[in-house]
Design a protein around this motif. Structure first.
Motif, PDB file in Angstrom:
ATOM      1  N   ASP A 131     -27.677  48.022 -24.844  1.00 19.71           N
ATOM      2  CA  ASP A 131     -26.380  48.357 -25.420  1.00 19.71           C
ATOM      3  C   ASP A 131     -26.302  49.843 -25.747  1.00 19.71           C
ATOM      4  OD1 ASP A 131     -26.683  48.795 -28.657  1.00 19.71           O
ATOM      5  OD2 ASP A 131     -28.215  47.459 -27.854  1.00 19.71           O
ATOM      6  N   TYR A 132     -25.074  50.337 -25.787  1.00 19.99           N
ATOM      7  CA  TYR A 132     -24.792  51.705 -26.222  1.00 19.99           C
ATOM      8  C   TYR A 132     -23.777  51.611 -27.358  1.00 19.99           C
ATOM      9  CZ  TYR A 132     -22.999  56.502 -26.170  1.00 19.99           C
ATOM     10  OH  TYR A 132     -22.605  57.769 -26.527  1.00 19.99           O
ATOM     11  N   TYR A 133     -24.161  52.089 -28.526  1.00 24.68           N
ATOM     12  CA  TYR A 133     -23.341  52.009 -29.733  1.00 24.68           C
ATOM     13  C   TYR A 133     -23.120  53.432 -30.222  1.00 24.68           C
ATOM     14  CZ  TYR A 133     -22.575  51.133 -34.809  1.00 24.68           C
ATOM     15  OH  TYR A 133     -22.088  51.119 -36.098  1.00 24.68           O
ATOM     16  N   ALA A 134     -21.864  53.892 -30.171  1.00 22.46           N
ATOM     17  CA  ALA A 134     -21.546  55.267 -30.566  1.00 22.46           C
ATOM     18  C   ALA A 134     -20.557  55.247 -31.720  1.00 22.46           C
ATOM     19  CB  ALA A 134     -20.947  56.023 -29.390  1.00 22.46           C
ATOM     20  N   THR A 135     -20.783  56.119 -32.709  1.00 23.21           N
ATOM     21  CA  THR A 135     -19.931  56.139 -33.894  1.00 23.21           C
ATOM     22  C   THR A 135     -19.904  57.551 -34.485  1.00 23.21           C
ATOM     23  OG1 THR A 135     -19.538  55.080 -36.041  1.00 23.21           O
ATOM     24  CG2 THR A 135     -21.837  55.491 -35.437  1.00 23.21           C
ATOM     25  N   GLY A 136     -18.911  57.809 -35.333  1.00 25.44           N
ATOM     26  CA  GLY A 136     -18.847  59.108 -35.984  1.00 25.44           C
ATOM     27  C   GLY A 136     -19.868  59.244 -37.095  1.00 25.44           C
ATOM     28  N   LYS A 137     -19.994  58.206 -37.891  1.00 28.63           N
ATOM     29  CA  LYS A 137     -20.992  58.181 -38.967  1.00 28.63           C
ATOM     30  C   LYS A 137     -21.593  56.792 -39.013  1.00 28.63           C
ATOM     31  CE  LYS A 137     -21.737  59.034 -43.905  1.00 28.63           C
ATOM     32  NZ  LYS A 137     -22.972  59.781 -43.632  1.00 28.63           N
ATOM     33  N   LEU A 138     -22.891  56.723 -38.943  1.00 25.26           N
ATOM     34  CA  LEU A 138     -23.578  55.448 -38.831  1.00 25.26           C
ATOM     35  C   LEU A 138     -23.483  54.635 -40.117  1.00 25.26           C
ATOM     36  CD1 LEU A 138     -25.266  53.680 -36.969  1.00 25.26           C
ATOM     37  CD2 LEU A 138     -27.313  54.817 -37.856  1.00 25.26           C
ATOM     38  N   ASP A 139     -22.985  53.413 -39.980  1.00 28.75           N
ATOM     39  CA  ASP A 139     -22.961  52.435 -41.067  1.00 28.75           C
ATOM     40  C   ASP A 139     -24.010  51.387 -40.703  1.00 28.75           C
ATOM     41  OD1 ASP A 139     -22.437  50.108 -42.584  1.00 28.75           O
ATOM     42  OD2 ASP A 139     -20.313  50.589 -42.770  1.00 28.75           O
ATOM     43  N   VAL A 140     -25.130  51.394 -41.413  1.00 25.79           N
ATOM     44  CA  VAL A 140     -26.257  50.532 -41.043  1.00 25.79           C
ATOM     45  C   VAL A 140     -25.865  49.057 -41.106  1.00 25.79           C
ATOM     46  CG1 VAL A 140     -28.605  49.810 -41.647  1.00 25.79           C
ATOM     47  CG2 VAL A 140     -27.974  52.239 -41.709  1.00 25.79           C
ATOM     48  N   ALA A 141     -25.101  48.671 -42.116  1.00 23.39           N
ATOM     49  CA  ALA A 141     -24.709  47.260 -42.248  1.00 23.39           C
ATOM     50  C   ALA A 141     -23.826  46.825 -41.083  1.00 23.39           C
ATOM     51  CB  ALA A 141     -23.986  47.039 -43.574  1.00 23.39           C
ATOM     52  N   ALA A 142     -22.837  47.657 -40.727  1.00 28.08           N
ATOM     53  CA  ALA A 142     -21.967  47.321 -39.599  1.00 28.08           C
ATOM     54  C   ALA A 142     -22.767  47.302 -38.305  1.00 28.08           C
ATOM     55  CB  ALA A 142     -20.812  48.319 -39.497  1.00 28.08           C
ATOM     56  N   GLY A 143     -23.639  48.285 -38.134  1.00 25.46           N
ATOM     57  CA  GLY A 143     -24.469  48.341 -36.926  1.00 25.46           C
ATOM     58  C   GLY A 143     -25.343  47.117 -36.777  1.00 25.46           C
ATOM     59  N   LYS A 144     -25.952  46.682 -37.880  1.00 27.45           N
ATOM     60  CA  LYS A 144     -26.797  45.493 -37.821  1.00 27.45           C
ATOM     61  C   LYS A 144     -25.976  44.255 -37.469  1.00 27.45           C
ATOM     62  CE  LYS A 144     -30.210  42.747 -40.335  1.00 27.45           C
ATOM     63  NZ  LYS A 144     -30.924  42.532 -41.622  1.00 27.45           N
ATOM     64  N   ALA A 145     -24.761  44.136 -38.029  1.00 24.36           N
ATOM     65  CA  ALA A 145     -23.907  42.987 -37.722  1.00 24.36           C
ATOM     66  C   ALA A 145     -23.531  42.965 -36.243  1.00 24.36           C
ATOM     67  CB  ALA A 145     -22.648  43.034 -38.585  1.00 24.36           C
ATOM     68  N   ILE A 146     -23.218  44.128 -35.692  1.00 24.61           N
ATOM     69  CA  ILE A 146     -22.862  44.216 -34.275  1.00 24.61           C
ATOM     70  C   ILE A 146     -24.037  43.794 -33.405  1.00 24.61           C
ATOM     71  CG2 ILE A 146     -22.318  45.833 -32.425  1.00 24.61           C
ATOM     72  CD1 ILE A 146     -20.798  47.480 -34.657  1.00 24.61           C
ATOM     73  N   ILE A 147     -25.205  44.334 -33.701  1.00 25.62           N
ATOM     74  CA  ILE A 147     -26.369  44.063 -32.859  1.00 25.62           C
ATOM     75  C   ILE A 147     -26.883  42.643 -33.073  1.00 25.62           C
ATOM     76  CG2 ILE A 147     -28.733  44.808 -32.316  1.00 25.62           C
ATOM     77  CD1 ILE A 147     -27.693  47.686 -32.974  1.00 25.62           C
ATOM     78  N   ALA A 148     -26.657  42.079 -34.254  1.00 20.83           N
ATOM     79  CA  ALA A 148     -26.993  40.663 -34.461  1.00 20.83           C
ATOM     80  C   ALA A 148     -26.176  39.785 -33.521  1.00 20.83           C
ATOM     81  CB  ALA A 148     -26.738  40.271 -35.916  1.00 20.83           C
ATOM     82  N   GLY A 149     -24.899  40.143 -33.310  1.00 22.65           N
ATOM     83  CA  GLY A 149     -24.074  39.407 -32.359  1.00 22.65           C
ATOM     84  C   GLY A 149     -24.590  39.550 -30.944  1.00 22.65           C
ATOM     85  N   ILE A 150     -25.022  40.756 -30.582  1.00 22.70           N
ATOM     86  CA  ILE A 150     -25.602  40.988 -29.260  1.00 22.70           C
ATOM     87  C   ILE A 150     -26.839  40.124 -29.070  1.00 22.70           C
ATOM     88  CG2 ILE A 150     -26.797  42.706 -27.831  1.00 22.70           C
ATOM     89  CD1 ILE A 150     -24.919  44.824 -29.052  1.00 22.70           C
TER      90      ILE A 150
END
Length: 355
Positions: free
Chosen positions: A105-124
């Motif tokens: 996966d490629y996840y790009a953001t302006g400012k990293l939100d660890v909780a949101a990132g973990k939720a996204i990757i948990a779905g992956i």
């Protein structure tokens, strides 16, 4: 002069490292024969021989989730878009008869939100586990100035394999074959620029109850993840008799089915064979979207089709049903007249989808 750091420029390396540590157990849970699903190296190996392949062809896909992400961002609900990301890639692999092997996966953001990132990757990771595909790596890019606050984008990359003599390419499709339609779970991941326009013009709040789905908020109903068809399609393919598969994505029914047919043949669909799900009927009625436009923008309730010989239709339909699919015989393959479209829906008028 004040000492400058990468953090001062808006990039937090510590947050990135924290996300990597948080998702390592998720990746390990997707491990399969041929891949160790570890994170942290510069590249990931996959052993095709260990996975049991003898004379394989590799099949690769890449896709995203599109502007469905804006609804996830606006509603703060990030736990299902990762499933969409995987589904959009692996559903494309399986139409060639390929078994998904690994995913990045490629996840790009302006400012990293660890909780949101973990939720996204948990779905992956959840989707990868469901289809037997190893999550072997990816990239998290924090790019201040490129994205507005809270925005992010996702891209997925998947590789599968199929034995050379088992490739499905549609060349065996013949007039008289039956088209089986597998029900979608909703909008999947296409047409969301139009969906968002309809919501905005109707002045609806994503937190409000969905007009078409009792008990769900509008965001929850619209974010229902793309269905994963890999397990059922591989079971049908391995049982023999599947001549073609088409994943119904951007372009809808009208443009995706012809992609797997010979130029001399046409798909003829019977819209009376299935009911238009509530979300699609709501969109059509709320925005006055004509039926042909619906059929070339959305899946309209059919997320995958299989083309099979008439003599095999009942048997293969049972296999799909046993694997949890809602499946119907929705059409047939006919000779294609000169200059005719590759997919026709004879009963479909310009004003409304049949009730």
């Amino acid at each position: 002069m004040k000492s400058q750091s990468y953090r001062d420029a808006g990039v937090d390396i510590d947050a990135g490292n924290a996300l990597v540590e948080a998702i390592k157990p998720l990746a390990r849970a997707t491990s399969r024969t041929g891949a160790n699903a570890s994170l942290g190296g510069f590249g990931a190996f996959f052993d095709l021989k260990a996975a049991g392949f003898k004379d394989p062809l590799l099949v690769s896909t890449t896709d995203g989730v599109g502007t469905k992400l804006k609804i996830a961002i606006d509603s703060g609900k990030h736990d299902t878009v990762g499933i969409d990301l995987v589904a959009m890639c692996v559903n494309d692999l399986v139409v060639q008869g390929a078994e998904p092997l690994f995913f990045l996966d490629y996840y790009a953001t302006g400012k990293l939100d660890v909780a949101a990132g973990k939720a996204i990757i948990a779905g992956i990771a959840q989707a990868c586990q469901e289809v037997g595909c190893a999550l072997v790596g990816g990239e998290t890019a924090e790019m201040p100035g490129m994205y507005a606050h809270g925005d992010y984008d996702l891209a997925g990359f998947s590789v599968g394999a199929v034995e050379r003599d088992q490739v499905i390419d549609g060349t065996k499709v013949a007039a008289g074959d039956v088209i089986l339609g597998l029900a979608s779970s909703g909008l999947h991941s296409n047409g969301f620029s139009l969906v968002r326009k309809v919501v905005a013009e109707a002045q609806l709040d994503y937190a409000a109850p969905a007009p078409f789905a009792p008990g769900l908020s509008l965001a929850e109903a619209l974010l229902k993840p793309t269905r994963l068809y890999v397990t059922s399609c591989l079971a049908a393919v391995r049982a023999g008799g599947v001549k073609a598969l088409a994943h119904i994505t951007g372009g809808g029914l009208l443009e995706n089915i012809p992609r797997v047919l010979p130029d001399t043949l046409q798909a003829e669909l019977d819209v009376a064979a299935w009911s238009l799900p509530p979300v699609f009927r709501w969109l059509a009625e709320t925005a006055g979207i004509a039926a042909p436009e619906m059929a070339r923008t959305f899946n309209c309730g059919i997320g995958m089709i299989a083309v099979v010989a008439a003599a095999d239709a009942d048997r293969i339909e049972r296999i799909f049903a046993e694997k949890g699919e809602t499946v119907r015989q929705i059409g047939r393959i006919v000779p294609r007249p000169a200059e005719a479209p590759g997919c026709a829906i004879p009963a479909l008028g310009s004003a409304a989808w049949p009730a």
